[in-house]
Design an enzyme around this catalytic site. Structure first.
Site, mmCIF file in Angstrom:
data_model
loop_
_atom_site.group_PDB
_atom_site.id
_atom_site.type_symbol
_atom_site.label_atom_id
_atom_site.label_comp_id
_atom_site.label_asym_id
_atom_site.label_seq_id
_atom_site.Cartn_x
_atom_site.Cartn_y
_atom_site.Cartn_z
ATOM 1 N N HIS A 57 -6.047 -42.763 -15.618
ATOM 2 C CA HIS A 57 -6.101 -44.027 -14.869
ATOM 3 C C HIS A 57 -7.373 -44.767 -15.232
ATOM 4 O O HIS A 57 -8.413 -44.147 -15.424
ATOM 5 C CB HIS A 57 -6.066 -43.763 -13.355
ATOM 6 C CG HIS A 57 -5.719 -44.982 -12.556
ATOM 7 N ND1 HIS A 57 -6.666 -45.895 -12.158
ATOM 8 C CD2 HIS A 57 -4.533 -45.438 -12.098
ATOM 9 C CE1 HIS A 57 -6.069 -46.860 -11.474
ATOM 10 N NE2 HIS A 57 -4.776 -46.618 -11.427
ATOM 11 N N GLU A 87 2.094 -42.691 -10.881
ATOM 12 C CA GLU A 87 3.438 -42.819 -11.456
ATOM 13 C C GLU A 87 4.194 -41.493 -11.485
ATOM 14 O O GLU A 87 5.415 -41.459 -11.347
ATOM 15 C CB GLU A 87 3.359 -43.366 -12.892
ATOM 16 C CG GLU A 87 2.652 -44.694 -13.033
ATOM 17 C CD GLU A 87 3.423 -45.856 -12.447
ATOM 18 O OE1 GLU A 87 4.440 -45.629 -11.781
ATOM 19 O OE2 GLU A 87 2.981 -46.994 -12.648
HETATM 20 N N1 ACO Z 1 -2.295 -38.681 -22.396
HETATM 21 C C1 ACO Z 1 -3.050 -38.322 -23.451
HETATM 22 N N2 ACO Z 1 -4.253 -38.853 -23.709
HETATM 23 C C2 ACO Z 1 -4.705 -39.783 -22.874
HETATM 24 C C3 ACO Z 1 -3.982 -40.203 -21.750
HETATM 25 C C4 ACO Z 1 -2.734 -39.609 -21.528
HETATM 26 N N3 ACO Z 1 -1.982 -39.945 -20.476
HETATM 27 N N4 ACO Z 1 -4.679 -41.159 -21.102
HETATM 28 C C5 ACO Z 1 -5.812 -41.337 -21.794
HETATM 29 N N5 ACO Z 1 -5.826 -40.503 -22.870
HETATM 30 C C6 ACO Z 1 -6.901 -40.359 -23.844
HETATM 31 C C7 ACO Z 1 -6.926 -41.496 -24.838
HETATM 32 O O1 ACO Z 1 -6.128 -41.206 -25.952
HETATM 33 C C8 ACO Z 1 -8.384 -41.566 -25.170
HETATM 34 O O2 ACO Z 1 -8.670 -40.532 -26.065
HETATM 35 P P1 ACO Z 1 -9.721 -40.778 -27.251
HETATM 36 O O3 ACO Z 1 -11.002 -41.172 -26.583
HETATM 37 O O4 ACO Z 1 -9.753 -39.472 -27.937
HETATM 38 O O5 ACO Z 1 -9.153 -41.892 -28.083
HETATM 39 C C9 ACO Z 1 -9.068 -41.220 -23.858
HETATM 40 O O6 ACO Z 1 -8.133 -40.425 -23.122
HETATM 41 C C10 ACO Z 1 -9.435 -42.431 -23.017
HETATM 42 O O7 ACO Z 1 -8.314 -43.299 -22.999
HETATM 43 P P2 ACO Z 1 -8.355 -44.833 -22.565
HETATM 44 O O8 ACO Z 1 -7.151 -45.519 -23.102
HETATM 45 O O9 ACO Z 1 -9.690 -45.416 -22.862
HETATM 46 O O10 ACO Z 1 -8.248 -44.714 -21.011
HETATM 47 P P3 ACO Z 1 -7.874 -45.898 -20.070
HETATM 48 O O11 ACO Z 1 -8.668 -45.696 -18.855
HETATM 49 O O12 ACO Z 1 -7.972 -47.209 -20.715
HETATM 50 O O13 ACO Z 1 -6.322 -45.630 -19.836
HETATM 51 C C11 ACO Z 1 -4.211 -45.447 -18.906
HETATM 52 C C12 ACO Z 1 -5.704 -45.584 -18.627
HETATM 53 C C13 ACO Z 1 -3.697 -46.698 -19.624
HETATM 54 C C14 ACO Z 1 -3.483 -45.322 -17.572
HETATM 55 C C15 ACO Z 1 -3.975 -44.187 -19.773
HETATM 56 O O14 ACO Z 1 -4.514 -43.065 -19.120
HETATM 57 C C16 ACO Z 1 -2.512 -43.982 -20.113
HETATM 58 O O15 ACO Z 1 -2.026 -44.574 -21.072
HETATM 59 N N6 ACO Z 1 -1.783 -43.105 -19.334
HETATM 60 C C17 ACO Z 1 -0.396 -42.852 -19.608
HETATM 61 C C18 ACO Z 1 0.479 -43.970 -19.064
HETATM 62 C C19 ACO Z 1 0.552 -43.969 -17.543
HETATM 63 O O16 ACO Z 1 0.656 -42.935 -16.881
HETATM 64 N N7 ACO Z 1 0.492 -45.194 -16.973
HETATM 65 C C20 ACO Z 1 0.507 -45.393 -15.520
HETATM 66 C C21 ACO Z 1 -0.887 -45.571 -15.010
HETATM 67 S S1 ACO Z 1 -0.961 -45.641 -13.265
HETATM 68 C C22 ACO Z 1 -0.935 -47.279 -12.917
HETATM 69 O O17 ACO Z 1 -1.323 -48.084 -13.695
HETATM 70 C C23 ACO Z 1 -0.387 -47.773 -11.604
#
Ligand code: ACO
Length: 389
Positions: free
Chosen positions: A268, A326
């Site tokens: 998140h 989610e």
């Molecule tokens: N699975 C695997 N790796 C992940 C995940 C995940 N769910 N989420 C983040 N990471 C990793 C990224 O690849 C990144 O790795 P890196 O630094 O090696 O490149 C690191 O963790 C940080 O990721 P960011 O994209 O900077 O994190 P951000 O805070 O922007 O992302 C987000 C948040 C978009 C929700 C992300 O965690 C994600 O895509 N989750 C999966 C989709 C999801 O569940 N969406 C619903 C969110 S809840 C809501 O919005 C109401």
């Protein structure tokens, strides 16, 4: 091209405080969500949705008489007028997305009040009336649209059922059990408000121009539809179904991470400790599935979650990737019998209460929201007549 020297541009307005609110407080580092003074955990599984809406609109819980009146006020506005039903039939014939149908149907709510009746109300009174109509109508619109797309007739709402129970009734045609009603109440309470998220901001921007409540909410529905906001709840459940058996969880999830895929329902932008909504919905899912559900699916989901958290810690150490709202939204709504295409519009049935409450707050603040942009284009173009270009 002229390039500005010192830029104050904040992409995505991240970290910018653009409103003051008493409606909800999101503390991502503490993993804490407060709704109008109540920690989410205390409110979500105790309140009826009507109590939560009243709390947001009046900044106090209703007493018995106030709650009774409020329930009735919402219940009388549940039935669709012919213009809304005709619109939904036309949308169903083209099988448009459920959120597009909700957005179009929400616009027809301007037709509910005859012109001269509307003219006797002040702007504030009209907005209050429209907020009630919007909250009352959203479940009927969503349920009627789903039944129409399935080739079924919509079911007339029942005024004697609670907001949550009546929604389930209009979807499936049977009065839901107490456990199922509680599951829906808890879901609706859990996602009712969440700080200055994109759709809430959109609603506040619109109402701040002294536009009307229905216009503000139509805009908010459009914002919620996008996959970066409310439009991606189904994939978490798809992942559990794809795994199918707990013995495959590690292999499937490991492959996904190694292919660079995101595990749906984890991570998140704001919550770096835990998403408190996930905990509340996990407990609600457990109650529902134990009373009335497919325990094998519930147990599989818990195993998938456990394995995912361990693998995310292994592959992304220190990123604090925890279960988000989610994951358990999908499990809970699936357990309540809702099809995946209705997940986002069911989210809107709840969030419309938060949107309208924010609109009331913004009206009181009374300030037009008008940020600035930074011009990054050229300033000295030469005009050429059309035959010279
Ligand atoms: N699975 C695997 N790796 C992940 C995940 C995940 N769910 N989420 C983040 N990471 C990793 C990224 O690849 C990144 O790795 P890196 O630094 O090696 O490149 C690191 O963790 C940080 O990721 P960011 O994209 O900077 O994190 P951000 O805070 O922007 O992302 C987000 C948040 C978009 C929700 C992300 O965690 C994600 O895509 N989750 C999966 C989709 C999801 O569940 N969406 C619903 C969110 S809840 C809501 O919005 C109401």
């Amino acid at each position: 091209m002229s390039v500005p020297t010192a830029s104050s541009f904040v992409p995505g307005l991240e970290g910018v405080v653009a409103a003051q609110t008493r409606l909800s407080s999101v503390d991502g580092l503490a993993g804490e969500l407060i709704i109008a003074g109540f920690p989410l955990e205390r409110l979500a599984s105790n309140a009826t949705f009507e109590e939560t809406v009243y709390l947001l609109w009046h900044d106090a819980l209703p007493n018995v008489a106030q709650l009774d009146d409020f329930r009735q006020e919402l219940a009388v506005d549940r039935s669709l007028i012919p213009a809304t039903l005709d619109l939904l039939k036309a949308a169903a014939a083209q099988k448009v997305d459920a959120m597009d149908a909700l957005r179009m149907a929400a616009s027809t709510l301007s037709l509910r009040v005859p012109g001269e009746q509307a003219a006797n109300l002040s702007h504030e009174e009209a907005n209050k009336r429209d907020a009630r109509i919007l909250v009352a109508q959203f479940p009927t619109i969503v349920a009627a649209y789903w039944r129409l797309t399935e080739g079924n007739d919509p079911i007339e709402p029942r005024g004697d059922l609670s907001h949550a129970a009546n929604y389930l009734y209009m979807l499936f045609g049977a009065i839901p059990s107490a456990e199922r009603t509680r599951g829906m109440e808890t879901y609706l309470n859990t996602v009712v408000d969440h700080g200055l998220n994109a759709s809430t901001f959109a609603a506040r921007v619109i109402i701040a121009t002294q536009s009307d409540m229905i216009s503000a909410i139509v805009g908010a529905v459009g914002a919620l539809k996008g996959p970066l906001h409310g439009g991606a709840p189904g994939p978490a459940l798809d992942m559990v179904f794809e795994i199918g058996d707990a013995s495959r969880a590690e292999t499937v999830l490991r492959e996904k991470i190694e292919r660079g895929e995101r595990l749906m329902g984890f991570g998140h932008r704001v919550y770096k400790v835990r998403d408190p909504r996930a905990d509340v919905l996990a407990a609600a899912s457990e109650r529902l599935y134990r009373a009335d559900g497919d325990m094998a699916l519930y147990n599989l989901s818990r195993e998938v979650e456990k394995t995912a958290l361990a693998l995310l810690e292994e592959y992304k150490p220190g990123r604090n990737l925890k279960t988000n709202v989610e994951f358990y939204t999908a499990l809970l709504l699936h357990g309540l019998g809702l099809p995946t295409p209705l997940f986002t519009s069911t989210f809107a049935i709840s969030r419309v209460a938060g949107w309208t409450a924010h609109c009331f707050e913004q009206q009181q603040a009374g300030r037009l929201i008008r940020p600035q942009s930074e011009y990054i284009g050229v300033k000295d173009r030469h005009w050429l007549s059309v035959d010279q270009r």
